[in-house]
Design an enzyme around this catalytic site. Structure first.
Site, short mmCIF file in Angstrom:
data_model
loop_
_atom_site.label_atom_id
_atom_site.label_comp_id
_atom_site.label_asym_id
_atom_site.label_seq_id
_atom_site.Cartn_x
_atom_site.Cartn_y
_atom_site.Cartn_z
N LYS A 233 38.27 35.63 59.97
CA LYS A 233 39.04 35.30 59.22
C LYS A 233 40.72 35.48 59.96
O LYS A 233 41.06 36.79 60.56
CB LYS A 233 38.33 36.24 57.74
CG LYS A 233 40.33 36.03 56.49
CD LYS A 233 39.67 37.24 55.53
CE LYS A 233 40.96 37.21 54.88
NZ LYS A 233 41.19 37.46 53.66
N ASP A 238 49.07 37.71 54.27
CA ASP A 238 49.25 37.05 52.91
C ASP A 238 49.39 37.79 51.93
O ASP A 238 49.63 39.20 51.21
CB ASP A 238 47.43 37.84 52.65
CG ASP A 238 46.87 37.17 51.24
OD1 ASP A 238 47.42 36.34 50.57
OD2 ASP A 238 46.11 37.64 50.87
N LYS A 245 50.49 38.71 45.26
CA LYS A 245 49.90 40.21 45.21
C LYS A 245 51.13 40.95 44.81
O LYS A 245 51.68 40.66 44.44
CB LYS A 245 49.43 40.40 46.62
CG LYS A 245 47.63 40.15 47.31
CD LYS A 245 48.27 40.61 48.51
CE LYS A 245 47.01 39.98 49.58
NZ LYS A 245 45.82 40.34 48.36
N ASP A 256 45.86 41.12 57.11
CA ASP A 256 44.14 39.51 56.75
C ASP A 256 43.59 39.62 57.50
O ASP A 256 42.66 38.44 57.53
CB ASP A 256 44.88 39.63 55.53
CG ASP A 256 44.29 39.09 54.51
OD1 ASP A 256 43.00 39.53 54.77
OD2 ASP A 256 44.09 38.36 54.45
N ASP A 315 44.93 34.13 45.91
CA ASP A 315 44.80 35.33 46.21
C ASP A 315 43.03 35.54 46.87
O ASP A 315 43.40 36.36 47.83
CB ASP A 315 44.95 36.32 45.85
CG ASP A 315 45.19 37.79 46.44
OD1 ASP A 315 46.02 37.23 48.07
OD2 ASP A 315 45.23 38.57 45.85
N GLU A 317 42.14 33.56 49.33
CA GLU A 317 41.90 32.17 50.46
C GLU A 317 41.60 32.72 51.31
O GLU A 317 40.90 31.45 52.25
CB GLU A 317 43.31 32.54 50.68
CG GLU A 317 44.00 33.39 51.79
CD GLU A 317 44.17 34.53 51.13
OE1 GLU A 317 43.09 35.39 51.87
OE2 GLU A 317 44.35 35.25 50.34
N ARG A 319 38.25 32.70 51.72
CA ARG A 319 37.01 32.50 51.88
C ARG A 319 37.52 30.42 51.93
O ARG A 319 36.34 30.58 52.00
CB ARG A 319 36.29 32.48 50.58
CG ARG A 319 36.73 32.38 49.07
CD ARG A 319 36.04 32.53 48.28
NE ARG A 319 36.81 34.45 47.95
CZ ARG A 319 36.67 35.14 47.55
NH1 ARG A 319 35.78 34.97 45.85
NH2 ARG A 319 37.06 36.60 47.29
#
Length: 469
Positions: A233, A238, A245, A256, A315, A317, A319
C-alpha cells in the site's frame, strides 16, 4: 565488514556475554568491574586507552530478545561506537540465527533520524570486524547487513515529510533505486492506468495535485524457483478525503505507505542476498486528499476486475488502490504467490495492539509458514477468520459490493474479504495488515516513527521458499 576468528587487542571491542560464556571468559578487565552478564546489563571500560563495551544477554535465546538487547545497547552507546574501528565478539554458544539477530539488533540500534548527527553505519569510513568461529558466519553476517540496509532505506522513506515523497517524487525515487540495484522499472501514469481499467486506484487519486504512479520493480534471478508478487500500500499521505480524519495526529499519516516501504526494504534485502525468487514489487502510489474533484461517499466506481464498488467511506482508500493492484498483478504476472501488505485498518490495532500484524490467506500452509517465521523472528502475525458470512455485509444495492461494511466492528476482516474479491480466487494469496506495527514509539525519535517491521519477516519467508512448495 570483515569476519575474523580471533579478536585484536588494539581496537575497541563490543563483547556480548551470556551467563554461561561469562564463566568461561578470559578477559583480564572483568576482574576490575562489576559485570554479571544479566539481561540488558551494559558496562563500559577502558583498557590501554581502548574502549571495551560489555553487553549482558542473561539467559535469553529468542531472536527478538537478542535483537532488542543489542539494539538498546547500540542506541545508548552509538556515538562512542561510531568514533573508531570496532570489533564485535559474538558468543560461541549461540547458533547462527541467534548471532545473526544480535548483529541485526546492533546495526538497527545505530539508526538515526537526524542525518546531521551521524552517518548510517553502512557509510562509516572505519572498519567493523565480526569475531566469530561459526561455520556459517559469512552467510549470516551478509544477511544481517542486507536486512539492515533494507530496513534503513525503508525507514528513511517512511519518515520523510509528505511533501518530500509525493507520487511524482516517488516515481523518480523508485526509478533511481531500480538503476542502483539492477531491477527492471515500469510506471503507469493516469492515461495508461485508464487503459488498464485501474479505475478504483484512479478514483482515490482524482482529488490530487500529483499524478498517480503505478510502479512495478522486477527482480529476476536466473535461478528463480518461484515467482512472487509483493504489493505494498503506497498512500503517500492520507487525509481521509471527504470523510476527513480528525486533525489530531494527522501529521503522522505520512506513515500510510508503510506497506510500500516494507516491500521496498524486502526487495533490497532479497537482491543483496541473491535469493532465488523472481519478485514483482508493486506500488500503487497516490495521496488521498480533499478537493473539488474528490471521489465521494456513495459513488460507484469501476475496477480492473470488472466489479463495481460502492464507496461508503473515502477514508477506506487503501483497499481501493489494493483492489486494482491485486487484480492487475494476478492477471498480468501469473505469479505462484501474491502477497499484499498494508497499514490498512485501525481495527487491527484495536484487536492486536502494537504487538503483531493481522494475517489472512487463501492458503493455510502458506499462512502457517509465515506465522512460524513471525514467531521465530519476533515480527509476529496473527491469523483472522475469513468466513463467507463476513462477505454478506459487503453486499450493495447499487454495485457489486461495498468497500466497507456499515457494521462498526471487525473492519480488519471486512477489508480482507473485500480484497479477496479481487484476487480471482488465487490459491496462494496473503494479506498482512501492519497498521499497528509499522509506525510507533522509538528510542531514536521524539514522535512516532518507522519501525522497519516486516523486512526481516518477509526476507526470511522468501529465503525459505522451495521449488516444491
Amino acid at each position: 565488514m570483515q569476519i575474523v576468528s580471533q579478536p585484536q587487542s588494539d581496537i575497541q571491542t563490543i563483547h556480548f556475554f551470556t551467563k554461561e560464556s561469562l564463566k568461561q571468559a578470559q578477559l583480564s578487565l572483568l576482574s576490575n568491574i562489576a559485570f554479571e552478564a544479566g539481561k540488558k546489563e551494559f558496562a563500559h571500560a577502558l583498557s590501554q586507552d581502548k574502549n571495551y563495551f560489555l553487553i549482558g544477554l542473561g539467559e535469553e535465546t529468542t531472536q527478538k530478545a537478542l535483537r532488542d538487547i543489542a539494539a538498546s545497547f547500540a542506541h545508548t552507546y552509538r556515538k562512542k561506537i561510531a568514533e573508531e574501528d570496532t570489533q564485535i565478539i559474538l558468543p560461541e554458544s549461540l547458533d547462527e540465527h541467534q548471532q545473526e539477530n544480535l548483529l541485526i539488533g546492533l546495526f538497527s540500534g545505530l539508526y538515526t533520524l537526524d542525518k546531521k548527527e551521524a552517518k548510517s553505519f553502512l557509510q562509516w569510513d572505519h572498519s567493523i570486524k565480526i569475531v566469530t568461529q561459526h561455520a556459517q558466519a559469512e552467510e549470516f553476517v551478509q544477511k544481517a547487513k542486507s536486512i539492515t540496509e533494507g530496513k534503513f532505506i525503508a525507514m528513511d522513506l517512511l519518515n520523510l515529510p509528505p511533501n518530500h515523497k509525493n507520487s511524482e517524487i516517488l516515481k523518480d525515487f523508485f526509478k533511481n533505486m531500480a538503476s542502483e540495484y539492477g531491477w527492471e522499472f515500469n510506471s503507469m501514469g493516469r492515461e495508461e492506468c485508464k487503459k488498464q481499467n485501474l479505475h478504483s486506484f484512479l478514483a482515490v487519486n482524482q482529488a490530487s495535485a500529483h499524478k498517480p504512479a503505478f510502479v512495478t520493480l522486477q527482480y529476476k534471478p536466473e535461478n528463480a524457483v518461484k515467482k512472487v508478487v509483493l504489493i505494498g500500500k503506497c498512500i503517500t499521505f492520507d487525509t481521509g478525503g471527504v470523510s476527513i480524519k480528525p486533525s489530531e495526529n494527522m501529521h503522522l499519516m505520512k506513515s500510510d505507505m508503510g506497506g510500500a516501504t516494507t516491500v521496498l526494504g524486502t526487495l533490497i534485502a532479497a537482491t543483496q542476498l541473491q535469493l532465488p525468487v523472481h519478485i514483482y514489487a508493486v506500488f500503487p502510489a497516490t495521496d488521498n486528499v480533499l478537493s473539488a474533484t474528490a471521489y465521494l461517499p456513495g459513488d460507484v466506481i469501476a475496477s480492473h476486475a470488472g466489479k463495481t464498488i460502492e464507496v461508503i467511506n473515502t477514508d477506506a482508500e487503501g483497499r481501493m488502490t489494493l483492489a486494482d493492484a491485486l487484480s492487475y498483478s494476478i492477471k498480468e504476472y501469473q505469479a505462484d504467490i501474491v502477497l499484499d501488505i498494508a497499514t490498512l485498518t485501525g481495527s487491527v490495532v484495536r484487536a492486536l495492539g502494537y504487538q503483531a500484524a493481522g494475517i489472512f490467506s487463501s492458503n493455510d500452509k502458506l499462512l502457517e509458514q509465515i506465522q512460524n517465521i513471525g514467531n521465530e523472528t519476533g515480527e509476529r502475525v496473527w491469523p483472522f477468520p475469513m468466513w463467507d458470512e463476513y462477505a454478506e455485509d459487503l453486499k450493495s444495492d447499487v454495485a457489486d459490493l461495498k468497500h466497507i461494511s456499515n457494521t462498526p466492528l471487525s473492519d480488519v476482516i471486512y477489508a480482507a474479504k473485500f480484497l479477496q474479491a479481487f484476487t480471482h480466487d488465487h490459491k496462494s494469496w496473503v494479506h498482512i495488515d501492519i497498521a499497528g506495527v509499522a509506525f510507533g514509539s522509538n528510542a531514536y525519535s521524539k514522535d512516532r516513527s518507522a519501525t522497519g517491521y516486516g523486512v526481516q519477516l518477509l526476507t526470511n519467508w522468501l529465503q525459505s521458499i522451495k521449488a516444491e512448495d
